[in-house]
Design a protein around this motif. Structure first.
Motif, PDB file in Angstrom:
ATOM      1  N   VAL A  68     -77.089 -82.221  85.724  1.00 52.75           N
ATOM      2  CA  VAL A  68     -76.682 -80.844  85.458  1.00 52.75           C
ATOM      3  C   VAL A  68     -76.213 -80.176  86.749  1.00 52.75           C
ATOM      4  O   VAL A  68     -75.188 -79.480  86.778  1.00 52.75           O
ATOM      5  N   SER A  71     -72.780 -81.483  87.649  1.00 56.08           N
ATOM      6  CA  SER A  71     -71.710 -80.962  86.799  1.00 56.08           C
ATOM      7  C   SER A  71     -71.373 -79.516  87.158  1.00 56.08           C
ATOM      8  O   SER A  71     -70.208 -79.102  87.102  1.00 56.08           O
ATOM      9  N   TYR A  72     -72.398 -78.739  87.550  1.00 59.58           N
ATOM     10  CA  TYR A  72     -72.127 -77.361  87.986  1.00 59.58           C
ATOM     11  C   TYR A  72     -71.308 -77.378  89.272  1.00 59.58           C
ATOM     12  O   TYR A  72     -70.334 -76.635  89.420  1.00 59.58           O
ATOM     13  N   PHE A 111     -72.074 -75.056  79.243  1.00 60.39           N
ATOM     14  CA  PHE A 111     -73.004 -75.464  80.298  1.00 60.39           C
ATOM     15  C   PHE A 111     -74.447 -75.026  80.021  1.00 60.39           C
ATOM     16  O   PHE A 111     -75.374 -75.848  80.073  1.00 60.39           O
ATOM     17  N   VAL A 115     -78.355 -76.970  77.750  1.00 64.30           N
ATOM     18  CA  VAL A 115     -79.611 -77.211  78.476  1.00 64.30           C
ATOM     19  C   VAL A 115     -80.666 -76.164  78.127  1.00 64.30           C
ATOM     20  O   VAL A 115     -81.703 -76.081  78.781  1.00 64.30           O
TER      21      VAL A 115
END
Length: 376
Positions: A68, A71-72, A111, A115
Motif C-alpha cells: 500500500v 502504491s501511494y 486507494f 484498505v
C-alpha cells in the motif's frame, strides 16, 4: 474516542517522540502509541512527500502494508486531495472536504476504500529549514469520527514533533558529513582508530580494520591496542596517555609520531597519535578522546584509472602505466605487467610527461598521489 492521557502517559509518549530520531525506524514507537491511544486503524508519518521525481519517505504503524505504501508513493500521491493543510493545524478530512467530494474522489474509491479507511485526521508541518512533513491518522467507515478531543490530543504533540524533526534533520546531516569524510580517509588509504577516555577502541575505519585483522604490527587486545614489539607498545601507551592528559587539561592538541616494525618484514607502519579537542559542553563516557592515524606503505593507491585518465587527459594505456608507477613499480616492472616493450612504455611515459607538465618519474608519482584522483 481516545481516553484522556494522564501526565505519566503524556510524558512517556513525549519521551518516545524525542527518542524517535535515534530509533532504527524513526518515531515508530511514538506512532504506534498514538495509534493505540486514538484507537485508530493506522498512523502514517510522511517525512518526505512523494513527487514525480522521487519516492516519499514515510513511517507507518505496525500492520500497515508495504504494498500500500509503495502504491501511494508511485501513483496515488498525485490524487490525494487531503494535502496542503494549514501549517501545524490539526484538521479532519470532513472539515477539509465535503462528504460528497470525499466519497466521489478517485483517491478514496481507488486507494482508501479498498484498505478500509474512511476518516482521516492530519496535520502538515513545514519547518524553518525546509522540511515538509505530514502526519495522518485514519479510521474505518464503521469507526467513530475524530472528535475535538482527538484533534486536541494530536495538537499537543505537533510542536514537539516539529522540534524532533529538526533534531532528526541535524543528526542526519552530521551523519552524512561524517560518512563523506570517513569515505575520503578510506580512499586515501589512511587507517583511523578512535579511542575513548580510557584508551579503549571506539571506532575504526576499513583500512584500520584490515590492519587489525592482519595482526602484523597492530593488534586489538581487550579493547586496547598493541603495536609492534613490547617496547613499541610501551612507547605507544605513553603517547596515548600524554594525549589523554592533554585533552583532560584542555591543552592544545598534542601530536606525536611512532614508527612500528612488522613481524612479517613488510615496510614499517607509520603511526600518528593526537588528542581530540572536546566542545565546551561535551560530557559523558565513551567520548572520542584520541585519534590514531596509520599509514601503510604496502597499501596501493586505489585511484580509479578512469579518474586519472580524465584529470590528466591521458590515454587508457598511459593511465594504466601511470597507476602502476604510482604504486611503486619500476618502468621495467610496469612494462612487463602490461605486456608491452620497454620502448613502448617509455613512449607512453614521455607523452604523459608532456601532458602533465612534469619531467621526472618521481614528480609524476607525487602528482598522482597528491591529486583528487585518490578520492574518486
Amino acid at each position: 474516542m481516545a481516553h484522556e492521557l494522564t501526565l505519566d502517559e503524556f510524558s512517556g509518549m513525549l519521551g518516545n517522540l524525542y527518542q524517535g530520531p535515534l530509533e532504527d525506524i524513526p518515531w515508530a514507537t511514538f506512532l504506534n502509541q498514538l495509534n493505540q491511544y486514538l484507537q485508530s486503524k493506522y498512523v502514517t508519518f510522511i517525512l518526505r512527500p512523494p513527487s514525480e521525481h522521487s519516492e516519499g519517505l514515510m513511517v507507518n504503524t505496525t500492520g500497515s502494508s508495504s504494498e500500500v505504501t509503495a502504491s501511494y508513493n508511485k501513483h496515488f500521491f498525485a490524487l490525494d486531495p487531503f494535502v496542503g493543510l494549514p501549517n501545524r493545524q490539526v484538521v479532519t478530512n470532513s472539515e477539509f472536504l465535503s462528504r460528497v467530494d470525499w466519497e466521489e474522489s478517485e483517491f478514496f474509491k481507488s486507494f482508501l476504500e479498498p484498505v478500509g479507511v474512511f476518516h482521516i485526521l492530519g496535520a502538515d508541518i513545514r519547518t524553518s529549514d525546509g522540511a515538509q512533513c505530514r502526519i495522518r491518522v485514519s479510521r474505518g467507515r464503521e469507526d467513530a469520527e475524530f472528535t475535538a478531543d482527538d484533534k486536541a490530543l494530536v495538537a499537543q504533540f505537533i510542536p514537539h514533533l516539529e522540534r524532533s524533526i529538526q533534531i532528526h534533520t541535524q543528526l542526519n546531516r552530521i551523519e552524512t558529513e561524517r560518512n563523506l569524510y570517513a569515505g575520503a580517509v578510506d580512499q586515501l588509504a589512511v587507517g583511523t582508530i578512535i579511542l575513548d577516555e580510557d584508551g579503549k577502541v571506539l571506532q575504526t575505519n576499513r583500512v584500520a580494520e584490515r590492519l587489525l585483522q592482519d595482526k602484523d604490527g597492530l593488534k586489538l587486545v581487550n579493547e586496547g591496542l598493541q603495536v609492534g614489539n613490547p617496547r613499541d607498545t610501551q612507547e605507544f601507551r605513553r603517547l596515548v596517555k600524554q594525549a589523554l592528559q592533554s585533552q583532560k587539561n584542555n591543552l592544545p592538541s598534542v601530536v606525536e609520531a611512532l614508527r612500528v616494525q612488522r613481524p612479517s618484514g613488510k615496510a614499517d607502519l607509520g603511526i600518528i597519535v593526537r588528542s581530540v579537542p572536546l566542545s565546551a559542553w561535551n560530557e559523558g563516557k565513551q567520548c572520542p578522546s584520541v585519534v590514531i592515524f596509520i599509514s601503510d606503505p604496502e597499501q596501493e593507491s586505489s585511484a580509479p584509472q578512469e579518474i586519472v585518465k580524465a584529470l590528466f587527459d591521458l590515454t587508457p594505456a598511459e593511465a594504466q602505466l601511470a597507476m602502476l608507477l604510482a604504486n611503486g613499480l619500476t618502468l621495467d616492472e610496469a612494462s612487463d605487467a602490461l605486456g608491452i616493450s620497454r620502448n613502448t612504455a617509455r613512449a607512453h611515459l614521455r607523452s604523459t610527461f608532456s601532458k602533465t607538465g612534469v619531467t621526472r618519474q618521481t614528480m609524476l608519482v607525487r602528482l598522482i598521489l597528491r591529486s583528487v584522483a585518490t578520492l574518486g
